[in-house]
Design a protein around this motif. Structure first.
Motif: not given
Length: 388
Positions: A313-321
């Motif tokens: 989840c953290i990785s997906l959000l960092e990619m989105a940012y």
């Protein structure tokens, strides 16, 4: 000669009357008599005092048992009756928890933010615009309460393990009360959507109703939350697609009477919130692993483990940012470029620092981080209207 009655306090709150003269000459006699009577009472009723102590101990034991079992003194019949104001406060607090306020805030912010994407000039921000936004927000919030309420009705036993503070799980609401609330709010939502006369708004409510029902209700071929991928798709469909397109079109076509145009900010909002909705769909199950295991909910957390899903989840959000920073950097407006690049960089940094501090062995910390991700969700809707 006149006499007075002297009252002497005996054991267990009793009174003994002694008749003595009132003349000053009898003062010594009065004091002496009083002293002897008191001594006599103490000696004569020693056994009575022991019995009183025993009764007190029993009463105290009863109090301790009640306290240990979680029952307050107020729960005893006739003890400290509630005032009307306290009853109202308790009712409001129960409904507040039943409505799942973090989803209420997210729904309201998302509709306002997406509606602003349809604003092209200053004159668009008029009373007509505000009425259109208000209609959409009120109808959507009532449907939101239906969806989260139905989910609680379907998960009473699971919530007794995962979320015992919810009104249905705690017993504050009966099942009938829950059914009445969700039924009335769904009817009011559809009624408002119908009288407004906006097709995008009505279809948004209808699709949310269908997907929310299929997600939760325990009927053959339904209760899609049992299947991790399908559950995630339901959340993405509502939070990422329906909210962005339907409410944008409600303002664009119904309120402003303009042709539907798919703009760059709208595409960005849909893409970014797709990532965010996937994260919310996955993350919400991380603290609920115990109850899901017991009741056979095969979430990704149950299958893959808390730590793996957390960092996914953290990785997906960092990619989105990261993608958001690139999109912001391509803007032809300097103010938009600066705000969106800087804003998403700050949010990405805060997320990483927060994630590194979470103790994955603590369910309380995981839950706290989940609510923090909802705050990032809110923050994004302040940035979306600034994408140009």
């Amino acid at each position: 000669m006149a006499f007075n009655i002297i009252s002497i306090v005996g054991p267990i709150g009793s009174f003994i009357g002694v008749q003595v003269p009132t003349c000053k000459s009898y003062n010594i006699i009065e004091k002496f008599s009083t002293l002897r009577i008191r001594r006599h009472i103490v000696n004569h009723h020693a056994r009575g005092n022991q019995e009183t102590s025993t009764v007190f101990q029993k009463s105290n034991t009863k109090f301790l048992v009640n306290a240990t079992s979680g029952h307050s003194l107020e729960s005893e019949p006739g003890a400290y009756p509630k005032t009307t104001w306290n009853s109202v406060k308790d009712a409001l607090d129960a409904f507040y928890r039943f409505s799942r306020p973090h989803t209420i805030i997210g729904t309201a912010l998302s509709i306002v933010s997406v509606s602003l994407l349809a604003v092209e000039k200053g004159s668009d921000v008029s009373s007509l615009f505000f009425i259109g936004v208000l209609e959409a927000v009120v109808a959507a919030l009532m449907m939101n309460i239906y969806v989260v309420g139905l989910n609680q009705l379907s998960d009473i036993e699971i919530d007794k393990v995962n979320k015992p503070y919810l009104p249905l799980a705690s017993g504050e609401y009966s099942t009938l009360t829950g059914i009445m609330i969700v039924t009335s709010f769904s009817i009011m939502s559809f009624w408002l959507g119908w009288i407004v006369g906006s097709r995008p708004l009505f279809w948004a409510l209808f699709i949310s109703f269908v997907l929310g029902t299929a997600y939760s209700i325990n009927l053959p071929l339904l209760r899609w939350k049992r299947f991790a991928l399908v559950a995630a798709m339901c959340i993405v469909a509502v939070r990422a697609v329906i909210v962005q397109f339907a409410f944008y079109l409600h303002i664009q076509t119904h309120v402003f009477s303009r042709p539907a145009i798919i703009s760059k900010p709208l595409i960005f909002a849909t893409a970014f919130m797709s990532f965010f909705s996937v994260v919310i769909a996955l993350f919400k199950d991380i603290p609920d692993i115990e109850g899901d295991k017991i009741f056979g909910i095969r979430s990704y957390t149950v299958r893959l483990g808390q730590e793996r899903v957390f960092w996914t989840c953290i990785s997906l959000l960092e990619m989105a940012y990261g993608v958001s920073i690139l999109v912001g950097a391509t803007s032809s407006y300097t103010w938009s470029k600066v705000i969106t690049v800087l804003g998403h960089s700050i949010l990405a940094s805060i997320l990483w620092i927060r994630a590194k501090s979470v103790d994955l062995k603590s369910n309380a910390e995981i839950t706290s981080c989940y609510m923090f991700i909802w705050k990032l969700f809110y923050a994004e809707y302040f940035l979306i209207p600034l994408i140009r």
